[in-house]
Design a protein around this motif. Sequence first.
Motif, mmCIF file in Angstrom:
data_model
loop_
_atom_site.group_PDB
_atom_site.id
_atom_site.type_symbol
_atom_site.label_atom_id
_atom_site.label_comp_id
_atom_site.label_asym_id
_atom_site.label_seq_id
_atom_site.Cartn_x
_atom_site.Cartn_y
_atom_site.Cartn_z
ATOM 1 N N LYS A 130 0.853 -1.198 0.000
ATOM 2 C CA LYS A 130 0.000 0.000 0.000
ATOM 3 C C LYS A 130 0.881 1.238 0.000
ATOM 4 C CE LYS A 130 -4.321 -1.270 2.290
ATOM 5 N NZ LYS A 130 -5.137 -1.126 3.519
ATOM 6 N N LYS A 214 0.634 -10.968 8.268
ATOM 7 C CA LYS A 214 0.335 -9.973 7.234
ATOM 8 C C LYS A 214 0.640 -10.527 5.841
ATOM 9 C CE LYS A 214 0.416 -5.361 5.647
ATOM 10 N NZ LYS A 214 0.524 -3.955 5.895
ATOM 11 N N GLU A 224 -7.113 -5.807 -1.286
ATOM 12 C CA GLU A 224 -8.145 -5.535 -0.273
ATOM 13 C C GLU A 224 -9.568 -5.604 -0.818
ATOM 14 O OE1 GLU A 224 -7.028 -2.626 2.818
ATOM 15 O OE2 GLU A 224 -9.133 -2.032 2.791
ATOM 16 N N ARG A 228 -8.261 -8.879 3.304
ATOM 17 C CA ARG A 228 -7.265 -7.904 3.753
ATOM 18 C C ARG A 228 -7.861 -6.807 4.633
ATOM 19 N NH1 ARG A 228 -2.154 -5.277 0.467
ATOM 20 N NH2 ARG A 228 -1.476 -3.936 2.186
ATOM 21 N N LEU A 231 -6.946 -6.244 8.279
ATOM 22 C CA LEU A 231 -5.740 -5.520 8.717
ATOM 23 C C LEU A 231 -6.086 -4.089 9.143
ATOM 24 C CD1 LEU A 231 -3.191 -6.637 5.955
ATOM 25 C CD2 LEU A 231 -3.377 -7.515 8.280
ATOM 26 N N ASN A 232 -7.308 -3.660 8.819
ATOM 27 C CA ASN A 232 -7.732 -2.312 9.214
ATOM 28 C C ASN A 232 -8.407 -2.298 10.583
ATOM 29 O OD1 ASN A 232 -6.858 -1.225 6.763
ATOM 30 N ND2 ASN A 232 -8.781 -1.770 5.758
HETATM 31 N N1 GLY Z 1 -2.066 -1.455 7.014
HETATM 32 C C1 GLY Z 1 -3.118 -2.224 6.486
HETATM 33 C C2 GLY Z 1 -2.782 -2.924 5.210
HETATM 34 O O1 GLY Z 1 -1.638 -2.936 4.796
HETATM 35 O O2 GLY Z 1 -3.655 -3.456 4.569
#
Ligand code: GLY
Length: 343
Positions: A130, A214, A224, A228, A231-232
Amino acid sequence: MNRIRINSTEGKSLLILGGKMDDILPLIPVKGLFIITDTNVMKIYGSSFPPGEVFVIEPGEKSKTLQVVEDLCRQMLDAGADRASFVLGIGGGVVCDVAGLVASVYMRGVRHAFVSTTLLSQVDASIGGKTGVNLGDYKNTIGTFRQPEFVLCDHNMLDTLPDEEFRSGMGELLKHGAIRDRNLFFDISAAADRLFARDPLLLGDFIRRAVKIKAEVVRRDPKEKGLRRILNFGHTFGHVIETHYKIPHGMAVAQGMIIAAGLSVWKGEMPHPELRLLEVTLEKTGMLTAYPLPAGVTGMVARDKKSQSGSVNFVLLRSVGKAIVRSISVTELQAFVNYYTGK
Ligand code: GLY
Protein backbone atom coordinates in the motif's frame (compact mmCIF):
# COMPACT_ATOMS: atom_id res chain seq x y z
CA MET A 1 17.88 -13.85 9.28
CA ASN A 2 14.45 -14.89 7.97
CA ARG A 3 13.20 -14.52 4.42
CA ILE A 4 9.47 -14.47 3.78
CA ARG A 5 8.10 -14.22 0.25
CA ILE A 6 4.79 -12.69 -0.75
CA ASN A 7 3.89 -14.19 -4.12
CA SER A 8 0.54 -12.65 -5.03
CA THR A 9 -1.36 -12.15 -8.26
CA GLU A 10 -0.39 -8.46 -7.97
CA GLY A 11 3.34 -8.94 -7.64
CA LYS A 12 6.09 -10.47 -5.57
CA SER A 13 7.90 -9.12 -2.55
CA LEU A 14 10.81 -10.50 -0.56
CA LEU A 15 10.80 -9.66 3.16
CA ILE A 16 14.25 -9.86 4.73
CA LEU A 17 13.78 -9.94 8.49
CA GLY A 18 16.79 -9.45 10.74
CA GLY A 19 19.10 -8.55 7.86
CA LYS A 20 21.66 -5.77 7.50
CA MET A 21 22.09 -2.96 4.95
CA ASP A 22 24.81 -4.96 3.14
CA ASP A 23 22.28 -7.73 2.44
CA ILE A 24 20.49 -5.55 -0.10
CA LEU A 25 23.56 -4.77 -2.22
CA PRO A 26 22.97 -7.73 -4.59
CA LEU A 27 19.32 -6.61 -4.98
CA ILE A 28 19.82 -2.99 -6.07
CA PRO A 29 21.37 -1.56 -9.25
CA VAL A 30 24.92 -0.17 -9.16
CA LYS A 31 23.72 2.87 -11.11
CA GLY A 32 20.40 4.71 -11.12
CA LEU A 33 19.55 4.37 -7.41
CA PHE A 34 17.37 7.13 -5.93
CA ILE A 35 17.02 7.07 -2.16
CA ILE A 36 14.12 8.76 -0.37
CA THR A 37 14.53 9.23 3.37
CA ASP A 38 13.75 11.73 6.13
CA THR A 39 15.99 14.08 8.09
CA ASN A 40 16.01 11.88 11.23
CA VAL A 41 17.01 8.71 9.40
CA MET A 42 19.54 10.62 7.30
CA LYS A 43 21.24 11.93 10.44
CA ILE A 44 21.57 8.50 12.06
CA TYR A 45 22.05 6.13 9.11
CA GLY A 46 22.98 8.34 6.13
CA SER A 47 26.63 7.26 6.24
CA SER A 48 25.66 3.61 5.70
CA PHE A 49 23.33 4.21 2.73
CA PRO A 50 24.28 2.47 -0.52
CA PRO A 51 25.64 4.76 -3.26
CA GLY A 52 22.87 6.78 -4.94
CA GLU A 53 21.17 10.16 -5.19
CA VAL A 54 19.52 10.99 -1.84
CA PHE A 55 16.32 13.04 -1.40
CA VAL A 56 15.36 14.02 2.14
CA ILE A 57 11.85 14.85 3.33
CA GLU A 58 10.63 16.17 6.69
CA PRO A 59 9.69 13.43 9.16
CA GLY A 60 6.04 12.94 10.13
CA GLU A 61 2.55 12.96 8.74
CA LYS A 62 2.91 16.48 7.31
CA SER A 63 5.02 15.00 4.50
CA LYS A 64 2.20 12.76 3.32
CA THR A 65 0.96 15.19 0.67
CA LEU A 66 0.73 15.20 -3.11
CA GLN A 67 2.93 18.31 -3.05
CA VAL A 68 5.78 16.31 -1.49
CA VAL A 69 5.27 13.56 -4.09
CA GLU A 70 5.41 16.14 -6.88
CA ASP A 71 8.53 17.78 -5.41
CA LEU A 72 10.27 14.40 -5.24
CA CYS A 73 9.30 13.54 -8.82
CA ARG A 74 10.70 16.88 -9.96
CA GLN A 75 13.95 16.28 -8.07
CA MET A 76 14.20 12.84 -9.67
CA LEU A 77 13.66 14.32 -13.12
CA ASP A 78 16.29 17.02 -12.50
CA ALA A 79 18.72 14.33 -11.33
CA GLY A 80 18.20 12.32 -14.52
CA ALA A 81 15.97 9.51 -13.26
CA ASP A 82 14.41 7.48 -16.06
CA ARG A 83 12.22 4.39 -16.35
CA ALA A 84 15.16 2.14 -15.50
CA SER A 85 15.76 3.92 -12.19
CA PHE A 86 15.21 2.29 -8.81
CA VAL A 87 13.64 4.04 -5.80
CA LEU A 88 14.78 2.90 -2.36
CA GLY A 89 12.77 4.28 0.56
CA ILE A 90 14.78 4.20 3.79
CA GLY A 91 12.66 5.10 6.79
CA GLY A 92 9.42 4.49 8.62
CA GLY A 93 5.79 4.45 7.57
CA VAL A 94 5.67 7.95 6.10
CA VAL A 95 8.80 7.48 3.99
CA CYS A 96 7.54 4.11 2.72
CA ASP A 97 4.08 5.47 1.87
CA VAL A 98 5.53 8.47 0.02
CA ALA A 99 8.45 6.69 -1.68
CA GLY A 100 6.14 3.87 -2.78
CA LEU A 101 3.73 6.36 -4.33
CA VAL A 102 6.56 8.22 -6.08
CA ALA A 103 7.83 4.91 -7.48
CA SER A 104 4.39 3.92 -8.70
CA VAL A 105 3.68 7.16 -10.56
CA TYR A 106 7.07 8.45 -11.72
CA MET A 107 7.19 7.82 -15.47
CA ARG A 108 4.23 5.46 -14.94
CA GLY A 109 6.18 3.36 -12.49
CA VAL A 110 9.75 2.42 -11.65
CA ARG A 111 11.19 -0.39 -9.52
CA HIS A 112 11.25 0.17 -5.78
CA ALA A 113 12.07 -1.36 -2.40
CA PHE A 114 12.34 -0.34 1.26
CA VAL A 115 14.71 -0.41 4.18
CA SER A 116 12.26 -0.22 7.05
CA THR A 117 13.59 1.60 10.12
CA THR A 118 10.70 1.75 12.61
CA LEU A 119 8.69 -0.88 14.45
CA LEU A 120 5.50 0.44 12.86
CA SER A 121 6.87 0.02 9.37
CA GLN A 122 8.62 -3.30 10.06
CA VAL A 123 5.39 -4.92 11.24
CA ASP A 124 3.00 -3.13 8.93
CA ALA A 125 3.52 -0.04 6.78
CA SER A 126 6.42 -1.17 4.59
CA ILE A 127 4.84 -4.57 3.90
CA GLY A 128 2.02 -5.38 1.53
CA GLY A 129 2.30 -2.77 -1.21
CA LYS A 130 0.00 0.00 0.00
CA THR A 131 1.26 3.48 -0.84
CA GLY A 132 -0.50 6.71 -0.04
CA VAL A 133 -0.74 10.34 0.95
CA ASN A 134 -3.48 12.21 2.75
CA LEU A 135 -6.08 14.55 1.32
CA GLY A 136 -6.43 17.20 4.03
CA ASP A 137 -7.65 15.35 7.10
CA TYR A 138 -8.51 12.19 5.18
CA LYS A 139 -5.75 9.65 5.55
CA ASN A 140 -4.33 7.68 2.62
CA THR A 141 -7.03 8.88 0.24
CA ILE A 142 -4.60 9.08 -2.67
CA GLY A 143 -2.51 5.99 -3.22
CA THR A 144 -1.83 2.80 -5.09
CA PHE A 145 -1.19 -0.88 -4.50
CA ARG A 146 2.31 -1.80 -5.62
CA GLN A 147 4.50 -4.45 -4.05
CA PRO A 148 8.06 -3.35 -3.16
CA GLU A 149 10.61 -5.77 -4.64
CA PHE A 150 12.02 -6.29 -1.17
CA VAL A 151 11.75 -4.93 2.36
CA LEU A 152 14.77 -5.08 4.64
CA CYS A 153 14.00 -5.01 8.36
CA ASP A 154 17.12 -4.57 10.47
CA HIS A 155 15.83 -4.94 14.03
CA ASN A 156 18.95 -3.28 15.48
CA MET A 157 17.73 -0.03 13.92
CA LEU A 158 14.84 -0.05 16.40
CA ASP A 159 17.31 0.75 19.15
CA THR A 160 17.44 4.41 18.13
CA LEU A 161 13.65 4.87 17.94
CA PRO A 162 12.14 7.42 20.32
CA ASP A 163 9.86 5.77 22.91
CA GLU A 164 6.73 7.31 21.44
CA GLU A 165 7.52 5.90 18.00
CA PHE A 166 8.26 2.50 19.49
CA ARG A 167 4.97 2.49 21.41
CA SER A 168 3.18 3.37 18.19
CA GLY A 169 4.65 0.26 16.53
CA MET A 170 3.51 -1.85 19.48
CA GLY A 171 -0.07 -0.89 18.57
CA GLU A 172 0.27 -2.48 15.12
CA LEU A 173 2.12 -5.50 16.57
CA LEU A 174 -0.75 -6.12 19.00
CA LYS A 175 -3.28 -5.63 16.20
CA HIS A 176 -1.88 -8.60 14.29
CA GLY A 177 -2.41 -10.79 17.34
CA ALA A 178 -5.88 -9.38 17.97
CA ILE A 179 -7.12 -10.19 14.46
CA ARG A 180 -5.55 -13.59 13.82
CA ASP A 181 -3.41 -15.04 16.60
CA ARG A 182 -4.64 -15.02 20.19
CA ASN A 183 -1.38 -16.50 21.50
CA LEU A 184 0.63 -13.77 19.79
CA PHE A 185 -1.54 -11.10 21.43
CA PHE A 186 -1.04 -12.43 24.95
CA ASP A 187 2.62 -13.35 24.38
CA ILE A 188 3.33 -9.72 23.39
CA SER A 189 1.69 -8.51 26.54
CA ALA A 190 3.62 -11.02 28.70
CA ALA A 191 6.93 -9.96 27.09
CA ALA A 192 6.13 -6.22 26.96
CA ASP A 193 8.88 -5.14 29.39
CA ARG A 194 11.60 -6.94 27.43
CA LEU A 195 10.20 -5.64 24.15
CA PHE A 196 10.23 -2.06 25.44
CA ALA A 197 13.87 -2.71 26.48
CA ARG A 198 14.44 -3.31 22.72
CA ASP A 199 15.83 -6.82 23.02
CA PRO A 200 16.58 -7.33 19.27
CA LEU A 201 16.26 -11.13 19.29
CA LEU A 202 12.92 -11.05 21.02
CA LEU A 203 11.72 -8.20 18.83
CA GLY A 204 12.80 -10.14 15.78
CA ASP A 205 10.79 -13.13 16.92
CA PHE A 206 7.59 -11.12 17.47
CA ILE A 207 8.01 -9.10 14.28
CA ARG A 208 8.41 -12.36 12.33
CA ARG A 209 5.18 -13.74 13.83
CA ALA A 210 3.25 -10.57 12.93
CA VAL A 211 4.76 -10.30 9.44
CA LYS A 212 3.87 -13.92 8.69
CA ILE A 213 0.24 -13.05 9.42
CA LYS A 214 0.34 -9.97 7.23
CA ALA A 215 2.17 -11.74 4.40
CA GLU A 216 -0.40 -14.54 4.34
CA VAL A 217 -3.34 -12.10 4.28
CA VAL A 218 -1.75 -9.94 1.54
CA ARG A 219 -0.84 -13.00 -0.56
CA ARG A 220 -4.49 -14.09 -0.52
CA ASP A 221 -5.99 -10.63 -1.05
CA PRO A 222 -3.37 -8.14 -2.33
CA LYS A 223 -5.87 -5.44 -3.31
CA GLU A 224 -8.15 -5.53 -0.27
CA LYS A 225 -11.24 -6.94 -1.93
CA GLY A 226 -12.17 -8.93 1.16
CA LEU A 227 -9.89 -10.68 3.68
CA ARG A 228 -7.26 -7.90 3.75
CA ARG A 229 -9.83 -5.58 5.34
CA ILE A 230 -9.12 -7.29 8.67
CA LEU A 231 -5.74 -5.52 8.72
CA ASN A 232 -7.73 -2.31 9.21
CA PHE A 233 -8.97 -3.43 12.63
CA GLY A 234 -8.98 -0.42 14.94
CA HIS A 235 -8.24 1.95 12.08
CA THR A 236 -11.68 3.39 11.34
CA PHE A 237 -12.09 5.13 14.70
CA GLY A 238 -8.30 5.16 15.08
CA HIS A 239 -7.84 7.43 12.05
CA VAL A 240 -10.37 9.91 13.42
CA ILE A 241 -8.63 9.99 16.81
CA GLU A 242 -5.17 10.21 15.21
CA THR A 243 -6.16 13.13 13.00
CA HIS A 244 -8.13 14.98 15.67
CA TYR A 245 -5.65 14.67 18.56
CA LYS A 246 -2.45 14.41 16.47
CA ILE A 247 -1.31 11.34 18.37
CA PRO A 248 0.95 8.58 16.96
CA HIS A 249 -0.79 6.17 14.60
CA GLY A 250 -0.35 2.98 16.63
CA MET A 251 -1.60 4.60 19.86
CA ALA A 252 -4.72 5.77 18.02
CA VAL A 253 -5.15 2.28 16.54
CA ALA A 254 -4.95 0.76 20.05
CA GLN A 255 -7.80 2.98 21.19
CA GLY A 256 -9.61 2.30 17.92
CA MET A 257 -9.31 -1.45 18.65
CA ILE A 258 -11.07 -0.99 22.00
CA ILE A 259 -13.90 0.99 20.38
CA ALA A 260 -14.23 -1.56 17.57
CA ALA A 261 -14.27 -4.33 20.17
CA GLY A 262 -17.02 -2.39 22.01
CA LEU A 263 -18.96 -2.29 18.75
CA SER A 264 -18.42 -6.05 18.38
CA VAL A 265 -20.04 -6.61 21.79
CA TRP A 266 -22.83 -4.10 21.01
CA LYS A 267 -23.56 -6.00 17.78
CA GLY A 268 -23.66 -9.30 19.68
CA GLU A 269 -20.67 -10.67 17.77
CA MET A 270 -18.32 -10.99 20.76
CA PRO A 271 -18.91 -11.86 24.42
CA HIS A 272 -18.23 -8.99 26.85
CA PRO A 273 -15.44 -10.78 28.80
CA GLU A 274 -13.33 -10.76 25.62
CA LEU A 275 -13.58 -6.96 25.51
CA ARG A 276 -12.44 -6.77 29.13
CA LEU A 277 -9.53 -9.08 28.32
CA LEU A 278 -8.51 -6.82 25.44
CA GLU A 279 -8.80 -3.71 27.61
CA VAL A 280 -6.87 -5.15 30.55
CA THR A 281 -4.11 -6.43 28.27
CA LEU A 282 -3.71 -3.15 26.37
CA GLU A 283 -3.67 -1.29 29.68
CA LYS A 284 -0.96 -3.58 31.04
CA THR A 285 1.08 -2.96 27.90
CA GLY A 286 0.76 0.81 28.39
CA MET A 287 -1.24 1.16 25.19
CA LEU A 288 -4.56 2.41 26.52
CA THR A 289 -5.39 6.04 25.90
CA ALA A 290 -8.82 7.52 26.51
CA TYR A 291 -9.34 10.34 24.05
CA PRO A 292 -13.04 11.19 23.76
CA LEU A 293 -14.47 10.60 20.31
CA PRO A 294 -14.66 14.00 18.60
CA ALA A 295 -18.04 15.45 17.63
CA GLY A 296 -19.10 14.47 14.11
CA VAL A 297 -17.20 11.20 14.24
CA THR A 298 -19.84 9.26 12.30
CA GLY A 299 -19.67 11.68 9.37
CA MET A 300 -15.89 11.42 9.35
CA VAL A 301 -16.07 7.63 9.41
CA ALA A 302 -18.66 7.62 6.62
CA ARG A 303 -16.36 9.70 4.43
CA ASP A 304 -13.42 7.50 5.29
CA LYS A 305 -12.22 5.35 2.43
CA LYS A 306 -13.86 2.25 3.89
CA SER A 307 -17.43 3.53 3.47
CA GLN A 308 -19.62 2.29 0.62
CA SER A 309 -23.03 3.81 -0.23
CA GLY A 310 -24.43 4.50 3.24
CA SER A 311 -22.68 1.67 5.01
CA VAL A 312 -19.22 0.98 6.33
CA ASN A 313 -17.23 -2.23 6.10
CA PHE A 314 -16.26 -2.55 9.71
CA VAL A 315 -13.74 -4.97 11.19
CA LEU A 316 -15.14 -6.57 14.34
CA LEU A 317 -13.94 -9.36 16.59
CA ARG A 318 -15.57 -12.67 17.41
CA SER A 319 -12.93 -13.12 20.09
CA VAL A 320 -9.38 -11.90 20.67
CA GLY A 321 -7.53 -13.48 17.74
CA LYS A 322 -10.48 -13.77 15.36
CA ALA A 323 -11.56 -10.82 13.21
CA ILE A 324 -14.60 -10.65 10.95
CA VAL A 325 -15.88 -7.97 8.56
CA ARG A 326 -19.47 -6.74 8.73
CA SER A 327 -21.28 -4.06 6.76
CA ILE A 328 -22.76 -1.56 9.20
CA SER A 329 -25.13 1.21 8.17
CA VAL A 330 -24.22 4.78 9.05
CA THR A 331 -27.46 5.03 11.08
CA GLU A 332 -26.50 2.02 13.15
CA LEU A 333 -23.00 3.41 13.59
CA GLN A 334 -24.46 6.68 14.86
CA ALA A 335 -26.59 4.72 17.35
CA PHE A 336 -23.46 2.96 18.62
CA VAL A 337 -21.52 6.24 18.88
CA ASN A 338 -24.43 7.73 20.90
CA TYR A 339 -24.38 4.70 23.19
CA TYR A 340 -20.58 4.75 23.48
CA THR A 341 -20.33 8.45 24.26
CA GLY A 342 -23.33 8.28 26.63
CA LYS A 343 -25.52 10.63 24.58
N1 GLY B 1 -2.07 -1.46 7.01
C1 GLY B 1 -3.12 -2.22 6.49
C2 GLY B 1 -2.78 -2.92 5.21
O1 GLY B 1 -1.64 -2.94 4.80
O2 GLY B 1 -3.66 -3.46 4.57
